[in-house]
Design a protein around this motif. Structure first.
Motif, mmCIF file in Angstrom:
data_model
loop_
_atom_site.group_PDB
_atom_site.id
_atom_site.type_symbol
_atom_site.label_atom_id
_atom_site.label_comp_id
_atom_site.label_asym_id
_atom_site.label_seq_id
_atom_site.Cartn_x
_atom_site.Cartn_y
_atom_site.Cartn_z
ATOM 1 N N GLY A 128 0.844 -1.193 0.000
ATOM 2 C CA GLY A 128 0.000 0.000 0.000
ATOM 3 C C GLY A 128 0.877 1.239 0.000
ATOM 4 O O GLY A 128 1.274 1.727 1.061
ATOM 5 N N VAL A 129 1.192 1.736 -1.180
ATOM 6 C CA VAL A 129 2.112 2.865 -1.288
ATOM 7 C C VAL A 129 1.842 3.631 -2.574
ATOM 8 O O VAL A 129 1.276 3.077 -3.517
ATOM 9 C CB VAL A 129 3.585 2.375 -1.251
ATOM 10 N N ALA A 130 2.236 4.892 -2.616
ATOM 11 C CA ALA A 130 2.226 5.756 -3.806
ATOM 12 C C ALA A 130 1.907 7.195 -3.444
ATOM 13 O O ALA A 130 2.391 8.121 -4.087
ATOM 14 C CB ALA A 130 1.267 5.275 -4.895
ATOM 15 N N GLY A 131 1.062 7.409 -2.407
ATOM 16 C CA GLY A 131 0.635 8.760 -2.078
ATOM 17 C C GLY A 131 1.778 9.711 -1.783
ATOM 18 O O GLY A 131 1.778 10.865 -2.236
ATOM 19 N N ASN A 132 2.776 9.247 -1.034
ATOM 20 C CA ASN A 132 3.893 10.126 -0.674
ATOM 21 C C ASN A 132 4.799 10.428 -1.850
ATOM 22 O O ASN A 132 5.625 11.342 -1.781
ATOM 23 C CB ASN A 132 4.714 9.502 0.455
ATOM 24 N N SER A 133 4.657 9.665 -2.921
ATOM 25 C CA SER A 133 5.483 9.920 -4.093
ATOM 26 C C SER A 133 4.948 11.067 -4.937
ATOM 27 O O SER A 133 5.667 11.605 -5.777
ATOM 28 C CB SER A 133 5.604 8.644 -4.940
ATOM 29 N N LEU A 134 3.685 11.477 -4.725
ATOM 30 C CA LEU A 134 3.190 12.646 -5.457
ATOM 31 C C LEU A 134 3.871 13.942 -5.009
ATOM 32 O O LEU A 134 4.300 14.710 -5.909
ATOM 33 C CB LEU A 134 1.666 12.754 -5.301
ATOM 34 N N PRO A 135 3.893 14.375 -3.762
ATOM 35 C CA PRO A 135 3.329 13.760 -2.556
ATOM 36 C C PRO A 135 1.936 14.313 -2.252
ATOM 37 O O PRO A 135 1.719 15.524 -2.282
ATOM 38 C CB PRO A 135 4.310 14.193 -1.474
ATOM 39 N N PHE A 136 0.981 13.409 -1.916
ATOM 40 C CA PHE A 136 -0.390 13.834 -1.657
ATOM 41 C C PHE A 136 -0.484 14.688 -0.399
ATOM 42 O O PHE A 136 -1.180 15.709 -0.373
ATOM 43 C CB PHE A 136 -1.290 12.593 -1.525
ATOM 44 N N GLY A 137 0.235 14.305 0.660
ATOM 45 C CA GLY A 137 0.199 15.081 1.893
ATOM 46 C C GLY A 137 0.731 16.489 1.690
ATOM 47 O O GLY A 137 0.163 17.462 2.184
ATOM 48 N N GLY A 138 1.823 16.616 0.945
ATOM 49 C CA GLY A 138 2.370 17.933 0.661
ATOM 50 C C GLY A 138 1.429 18.772 -0.176
ATOM 51 O O GLY A 138 1.315 19.998 0.019
ATOM 52 N N MET A 139 0.716 18.105 -1.075
ATOM 53 C CA MET A 139 -0.263 18.817 -1.890
ATOM 54 C C MET A 139 -1.413 19.329 -1.023
ATOM 55 O O MET A 139 -1.908 20.443 -1.227
ATOM 56 C CB MET A 139 -0.781 17.908 -2.998
ATOM 57 N N LEU A 140 -1.844 18.534 -0.056
ATOM 58 C CA LEU A 140 -2.908 18.980 0.840
ATOM 59 C C LEU A 140 -2.488 20.229 1.609
ATOM 60 O O LEU A 140 -3.272 21.175 1.756
ATOM 61 C CB LEU A 140 -3.276 17.872 1.829
ATOM 62 N N LEU A 141 -1.249 20.234 2.111
ATOM 63 C CA LEU A 141 -0.776 21.401 2.851
ATOM 64 C C LEU A 141 -0.688 22.628 1.948
ATOM 65 O O LEU A 141 -1.015 23.752 2.360
ATOM 66 C CB LEU A 141 0.580 21.097 3.483
ATOM 67 N N THR A 142 -0.268 22.424 0.698
ATOM 68 C CA THR A 142 -0.251 23.530 -0.258
ATOM 69 C C THR A 142 -1.654 24.038 -0.525
ATOM 70 O O THR A 142 -1.893 25.258 -0.594
ATOM 71 C CB THR A 142 0.409 23.095 -1.574
#
Length: 347
Positions: free
Chosen positions: A145-159
């Motif tokens: 279960g991986v891939a989100g941090n490679s976007l990174p999805f969390g960083g995009m949410l903070l942006t």
């Protein structure tokens, strides 16, 4: 425990599969001396981070900063397989790690970032998860279960939080990005290439294993307008239009990418999105399967995000950054358990 999901029909299916495997498994194929080997790889959506007790426990010298927990879906599935064995004992090796990227699974050394009692000089780097799990020709099942941090999805949410707070468009930021920032199209294309490389490495390391990939749940509502922009326990200042964009142009395509690459390799893809629609971060506390920017978490988990002004303690919450809660992991566990049982049945 709060957020439990009723799943009598899924339990009945699991028991049925266990009985089928027990009947069809060759005598002695997976006895006590020869257990099935299951390796769980992944990021924080696999590790659990703030759901249940830390594994290893706080104070244990073997803690590595990866924030695996007792109520994350690998641990839940492990308990179900122990109670209803699929023809033999299944030994879980869980090396999932919060903040892991695709590269951290396949080939890169990761430096964990757990905020929970870190060593004075920080967490030491850990080997790629393929190596940590000891994948080889004896491995029977691998879940990933991986891939989100490679976007990174969390960083995009903070942006998107920052953009929304200043009246700017997160969508425009990522579709027509500033210099030095990838567009969302480039991000997804890169993730696809990385995922192909990762699955190739997993199959190389464990040539006889059944590989199961796990997608991401519906963390965002079907309509962005369902969110209260004043609430950090939901998605905070992210605009309704950007929520819709994140759902349709980021999260869903990310899951599609994981599924398509999995299909290419002939692997099984576990869809946890469909079953979690209606349980997103903007739902009431007794309905949501994923916490918002701030949310409910175990007492050991911090309430603020170091290096930012985000402090969930001001509203009596902890920093959860849109991660599954106990109900979300229970839902994922039901689907992953079925996939693992089917994989062992096919061996």
């Amino acid at each position: 425990m709060r957020h439990r999901v009723s799943r009598p029909r899924k339990r009945a299916l699991a028991v049925g599969l266990a009985l089928v495997v027990a009947v069809l498994a060759p005598s002695g194929a997976a006895g006590a001396a020869d257990p099935y080997e299951w390796a769980a790889l992944g990021d924080s959506y696999t590790a659990g981070v703030f759901v249940g007790a830390p594994r290893p426990a706080l104070g244990d010298a073997s803690r590595d900063g990866c924030d695996r927990t007792s109520d994350a879906y690998p641990a839940l599935v492990e308990r179900e397989l122990d109670e209803f064995p699929p023809g033999g004992y299944v030994r879980l090796t869980d090396v999932s790690c919060g903040n892991a990227t695709i590269a951290d699974v396949a080939s890169a050394r990761q430096t964990p970032i757990s905020p929970v009692r870190p060593p004075t000089d920080g967490w030491p780097a850990v080997d790629p998860q393929i190596e940590r799990a000891g994948l080889d020709d004896r491995t029977d099942v691998v879940t990933i279960g991986v891939a989100g941090n490679s976007l990174p999805f969390g960083g995009m949410l903070l942006t998107c939080l920052t953009q929304g707070a200043t009246g700017k468009s997160c969508r425009e930021h990522y579709t027509d990005p500033p210099e030095g920032e990838e567009s969302i199209q480039d991000k997804l294309a890169r993730v696809q290439d990385e995922y192909v490389h990762m699955l190739a490495e997993v199959h190389r390391a464990a040539p006889d294993a059944k590989v199961i990939t796990v997608g991401y749940p519906a963390v965002l509502p079907e309509e962005g307008s369902a969110c209260n922009r004043l609430s950090l326990s939901e998605l905070g200042s992210i605009s309704h239009a950007d929520i819709d964009w994140l759902r349709d142009d980021v999260l869903r395509p990310l899951n599609d990418t994981i599924r398509q690459v999995s299909d290419f390799f002939g692997d099984r893809y576990v869809d946890v999105y469909s079953s979690s629609v209606g349980h997103d971060a903007c739902r009431p506390a007794d309905t949501k399967w994923v916490e918002g920017i701030c949310g409910d978490a175990e007492e050991y988990w911090p309430g603020n995000l170091p290096g930012t002004l985000l402090d969930c303690r001001l509203i009596g919450k902890r920093i959860t950054l849109v991660h599954p809660n106990a109900a979300g992991h229970a839902n994922a566990a039901a689907h992953v358990e079925r996939a693992v049982r089917l994989a062992l049945l096919e061996r």
